[in-house]
Design a protein around this motif. Structure first.
Motif, PDB file in Angstrom:
ATOM      1  N   SER A 143       3.096 156.382  54.847  1.00  0.00           N
ATOM      2  CA  SER A 143       2.106 155.447  54.302  1.00  0.00           C
ATOM      3  C   SER A 143       2.703 154.053  54.129  1.00  0.00           C
ATOM      4  O   SER A 143       2.048 153.047  54.419  1.00  0.00           O
ATOM      5  N   THR A 144       3.937 153.990  53.656  1.00  0.00           N
ATOM      6  CA  THR A 144       4.605 152.707  53.461  1.00  0.00           C
ATOM      7  C   THR A 144       4.825 152.016  54.802  1.00  0.00           C
ATOM      8  O   THR A 144       4.630 150.799  54.915  1.00  0.00           O
ATOM      9  N   ALA A 145       5.180 152.773  55.823  1.00  0.00           N
ATOM     10  CA  ALA A 145       5.365 152.195  57.160  1.00  0.00           C
ATOM     11  C   ALA A 145       4.060 151.607  57.692  1.00  0.00           C
ATOM     12  O   ALA A 145       4.081 150.653  58.473  1.00  0.00           O
ATOM     13  N   MET A 146       2.933 152.151  57.234  1.00  0.00           N
ATOM     14  CA  MET A 146       1.623 151.635  57.638  1.00  0.00           C
ATOM     15  C   MET A 146       1.135 150.532  56.693  1.00  0.00           C
ATOM     16  O   MET A 146       0.020 150.043  56.832  1.00  0.00           O
ATOM     17  N   GLY A 147       1.954 150.166  55.710  1.00  0.00           N
ATOM     18  CA  GLY A 147       1.585 149.110  54.775  1.00  0.00           C
ATOM     19  C   GLY A 147       0.671 149.563  53.652  1.00  0.00           C
ATOM     20  O   GLY A 147       0.055 148.738  52.981  1.00  0.00           O
ATOM     21  N   GLY A 158       1.346 148.365  46.419  1.00  0.00           N
ATOM     22  CA  GLY A 158       0.537 147.159  46.371  1.00  0.00           C
ATOM     23  C   GLY A 158      -0.868 147.416  45.879  1.00  0.00           C
ATOM     24  O   GLY A 158      -1.214 148.517  45.449  1.00  0.00           O
ATOM     25  N   THR A 159      -1.675 146.372  45.944  1.00  0.00           N
ATOM     26  CA  THR A 159      -3.041 146.435  45.430  1.00  0.00           C
ATOM     27  C   THR A 159      -3.877 147.459  46.184  1.00  0.00           C
ATOM     28  O   THR A 159      -4.643 148.201  45.588  1.00  0.00           O
ATOM     29  N   VAL A 160      -3.746 147.485  47.495  1.00  0.00           N
ATOM     30  CA  VAL A 160      -4.460 148.473  48.303  1.00  0.00           C
ATOM     31  C   VAL A 160      -3.463 149.578  48.630  1.00  0.00           C
ATOM     32  O   VAL A 160      -2.504 149.354  49.353  1.00  0.00           O
ATOM     33  N   GLN A 161      -3.692 150.748  48.059  1.00  0.00           N
ATOM     34  CA  GLN A 161      -2.798 151.885  48.283  1.00  0.00           C
ATOM     35  C   GLN A 161      -3.601 153.057  48.815  1.00  0.00           C
ATOM     36  O   GLN A 161      -4.646 153.384  48.269  1.00  0.00           O
ATOM     37  N   ASN A 208      -3.766 157.325  37.918  1.00  0.00           N
ATOM     38  CA  ASN A 208      -3.227 156.259  38.757  1.00  0.00           C
ATOM     39  C   ASN A 208      -4.028 154.975  38.634  1.00  0.00           C
ATOM     40  O   ASN A 208      -3.448 153.886  38.592  1.00  0.00           O
ATOM     41  N   ALA A 209      -5.352 155.087  38.554  1.00  0.00           N
ATOM     42  CA  ALA A 209      -6.159 153.879  38.388  1.00  0.00           C
ATOM     43  C   ALA A 209      -5.762 153.148  37.111  1.00  0.00           C
ATOM     44  O   ALA A 209      -5.535 151.935  37.123  1.00  0.00           O
ATOM     45  N   VAL A 210      -5.619 153.878  36.022  1.00  0.00           N
ATOM     46  CA  VAL A 210      -5.303 153.249  34.738  1.00  0.00           C
ATOM     47  C   VAL A 210      -3.837 152.813  34.665  1.00  0.00           C
ATOM     48  O   VAL A 210      -3.540 151.643  34.378  1.00  0.00           O
ATOM     49  N   ILE A 211      -2.911 153.720  34.920  1.00  0.00           N
ATOM     50  CA  ILE A 211      -1.488 153.414  34.720  1.00  0.00           C
ATOM     51  C   ILE A 211      -0.960 152.473  35.796  1.00  0.00           C
ATOM     52  O   ILE A 211      -0.345 151.437  35.494  1.00  0.00           O
ATOM     53  N   VAL A 212      -1.191 152.788  37.057  1.00  0.00           N
ATOM     54  CA  VAL A 212      -0.707 151.924  38.132  1.00  0.00           C
ATOM     55  C   VAL A 212      -1.517 150.623  38.156  1.00  0.00           C
ATOM     56  O   VAL A 212      -0.958 149.542  38.393  1.00  0.00           O
ATOM     57  N   GLY A 213      -2.816 150.713  37.876  1.00  0.00           N
ATOM     58  CA  GLY A 213      -3.632 149.500  37.785  1.00  0.00           C
ATOM     59  C   GLY A 213      -3.104 148.554  36.713  1.00  0.00           C
ATOM     60  O   GLY A 213      -3.031 147.339  36.917  1.00  0.00           O
ATOM     61  N   ALA A 214      -2.709 149.097  35.574  1.00  0.00           N
ATOM     62  CA  ALA A 214      -2.139 148.280  34.493  1.00  0.00           C
ATOM     63  C   ALA A 214      -0.790 147.692  34.908  1.00  0.00           C
ATOM     64  O   ALA A 214      -0.505 146.519  34.639  1.00  0.00           O
ATOM     65  N   LEU A 215       0.037 148.499  35.556  1.00  0.00           N
ATOM     66  CA  LEU A 215       1.337 148.012  36.022  1.00  0.00           C
ATOM     67  C   LEU A 215       1.162 146.848  36.994  1.00  0.00           C
ATOM     68  O   LEU A 215       1.788 145.797  36.846  1.00  0.00           O
ATOM     69  N   LEU A 216       0.296 147.020  37.979  1.00  0.00           N
ATOM     70  CA  LEU A 216       0.069 145.959  38.958  1.00  0.00           C
ATOM     71  C   LEU A 216      -0.587 144.737  38.310  1.00  0.00           C
ATOM     72  O   LEU A 216      -0.283 143.594  38.675  1.00  0.00           O
ATOM     73  N   GLY A 217      -1.481 144.961  37.358  1.00  0.00           N
ATOM     74  CA  GLY A 217      -2.095 143.850  36.632  1.00  0.00           C
ATOM     75  C   GLY A 217      -1.063 143.064  35.849  1.00  0.00           C
ATOM     76  O   GLY A 217      -1.070 141.831  35.840  1.00  0.00           O
ATOM     77  N   TYR A 218      -0.158 143.777  35.198  1.00  0.00           N
ATOM     78  CA  TYR A 218       0.904 143.129  34.413  1.00  0.00           C
ATOM     79  C   TYR A 218       1.831 142.323  35.319  1.00  0.00           C
ATOM     80  O   TYR A 218       2.140 141.162  35.043  1.00  0.00           O
ATOM     81  N   VAL A 219       2.286 142.933  36.405  1.00  0.00           N
ATOM     82  CA  VAL A 219       3.178 142.242  37.337  1.00  0.00           C
ATOM     83  C   VAL A 219       2.484 141.018  37.920  1.00  0.00           C
ATOM     84  O   VAL A 219       3.064 139.931  37.996  1.00  0.00           O
ATOM     85  N   GLY A 220       1.231 141.178  38.313  1.00  0.00           N
ATOM     86  CA  GLY A 220       0.482 140.057  38.872  1.00  0.00           C
ATOM     87  C   GLY A 220       0.297 138.927  37.875  1.00  0.00           C
ATOM     88  O   GLY A 220       0.424 137.748  38.219  1.00  0.00           O
ATOM     89  N   ALA A 221       0.022 139.265  36.624  1.00  0.00           N
ATOM     90  CA  ALA A 221      -0.158 138.244  35.590  1.00  0.00           C
ATOM     91  C   ALA A 221       1.146 137.498  35.333  1.00  0.00           C
ATOM     92  O   ALA A 221       1.147 136.294  35.088  1.00  0.00           O
ATOM     93  N   LEU A 257      -9.800 153.767  44.147  1.00  0.00           N
ATOM     94  CA  LEU A 257     -10.521 154.028  45.398  1.00  0.00           C
ATOM     95  C   LEU A 257      -9.605 154.694  46.430  1.00  0.00           C
ATOM     96  O   LEU A 257      -9.986 155.677  47.074  1.00  0.00           O
ATOM     97  N   GLY A 258      -8.390 154.179  46.567  1.00  0.00           N
ATOM     98  CA  GLY A 258      -7.424 154.796  47.485  1.00  0.00           C
ATOM     99  C   GLY A 258      -7.101 156.225  47.088  1.00  0.00           C
ATOM    100  O   GLY A 258      -6.997 157.120  47.934  1.00  0.00           O
ATOM    101  N   GLU A 259      -6.954 156.448  45.777  1.00  0.00           N
ATOM    102  CA  GLU A 259      -6.696 157.796  45.268  1.00  0.00           C
ATOM    103  C   GLU A 259      -7.875 158.721  45.561  1.00  0.00           C
ATOM    104  O   GLU A 259      -7.686 159.884  45.935  1.00  0.00           O
ATOM    105  N   ALA A 260      -9.082 158.225  45.373  1.00  0.00           N
ATOM    106  CA  ALA A 260     -10.276 159.043  45.622  1.00  0.00           C
ATOM    107  C   ALA A 260     -10.346 159.471  47.083  1.00  0.00           C
ATOM    108  O   ALA A 260     -10.645 160.634  47.391  1.00  0.00           O
ATOM    109  N   ILE A 261     -10.042 158.547  47.977  1.00  0.00           N
ATOM    110  CA  ILE A 261     -10.060 158.881  49.404  1.00  0.00           C
ATOM    111  C   ILE A 261      -8.984 159.922  49.715  1.00  0.00           C
ATOM    112  O   ILE A 261      -9.260 160.942  50.357  1.00  0.00           O
TER     113      ILE A 261
END
Length: 173
Positions: A28-32, A36-39, A109-122, A142-146
């Motif tokens: 997955s990482t090799a495919m980008g 990141g925001t889109v996982q 993942n939405a809550v914890i990783v979303g918060a982590l990415l939000g914090y880093v981005g801020a 959304l990525g997790e749901a898929i």
């Protein structure tokens, strides 16, 4: 999986799940799509496995820990990303309906990783945390749901039909 049931088979299955998680995350990482925001980590499909195998709980946590060693978000992702996966796996193990198995992974993942990415981005971009959190929670969720409902759903359908695995699984509806 209690300590009294810990066996070479359990250790091996946990190890195989950890290795599969890490390998699929690398793809997955090799495919980008690994960080990141889109996982859309292919490995997240495995997060439904605790409903079938208790050994999946430590396997997923270790696989995620190994994967997050490569994270561009450093120690924060190593700790909180792994914590999200471990918490989701423990909660998934308690679920009895297969149709609900993906929910803990999606939500954690939405809550914890979303918060982590939000914090880093801020911190990096000077943005507003709550806006970045909402965006990242949505895209990560959304990525997790898929991954969990589509790919994980295939696993939940196919694995119980494998004769060698059937006797190892609890009955779930």
């Amino acid at each position: 999986m209690s300590v009294s049931k810990f066996s070479a088979r359990s250790l091996a299955l946990s190890g195989v799940i950890a290795a599969l998680y890490a390998a699929l995350s690398l793809v997955s990482t090799a495919m980008g799509l690994g960080f990141g925001t889109v996982q859309l980590r292919l490995s997240e499909a495995l997060c439904v496995l605790p409903i079938l195998f208790p050994e999946a709980v430590p396997g997923l946590a270790v696989g995620c820990l190994v994967t997050n060693l490569l994270s561009p978000y450093g120690a924060a992702d190593l700790i909180f990303g792994t914590l999200a996966t471990l918490l989701a796996a423990v909660l998934t193990r308690r679920i009895r309906k297969r149709a609900l198995a993906p929910l803990p992974t999606i939500l954690c993942n939405a809550v914890i990783v979303g918060a982590l990415l939000g914090y880093v981005g801020a911190q990096e971009e000077g943005g507003v945390f709550w806006t970045l959190f909402a965006l990242n929670a949505f895209t990560v969720g959304l990525g997790e749901a898929i991954a969990c409902y589509v790919l994980g759903g295939v696993l939940l359908t196919v694995l119980p039909k494998v004769p060698a695995l059937r006797r190892q699984m609890p009955s779930c509806s």
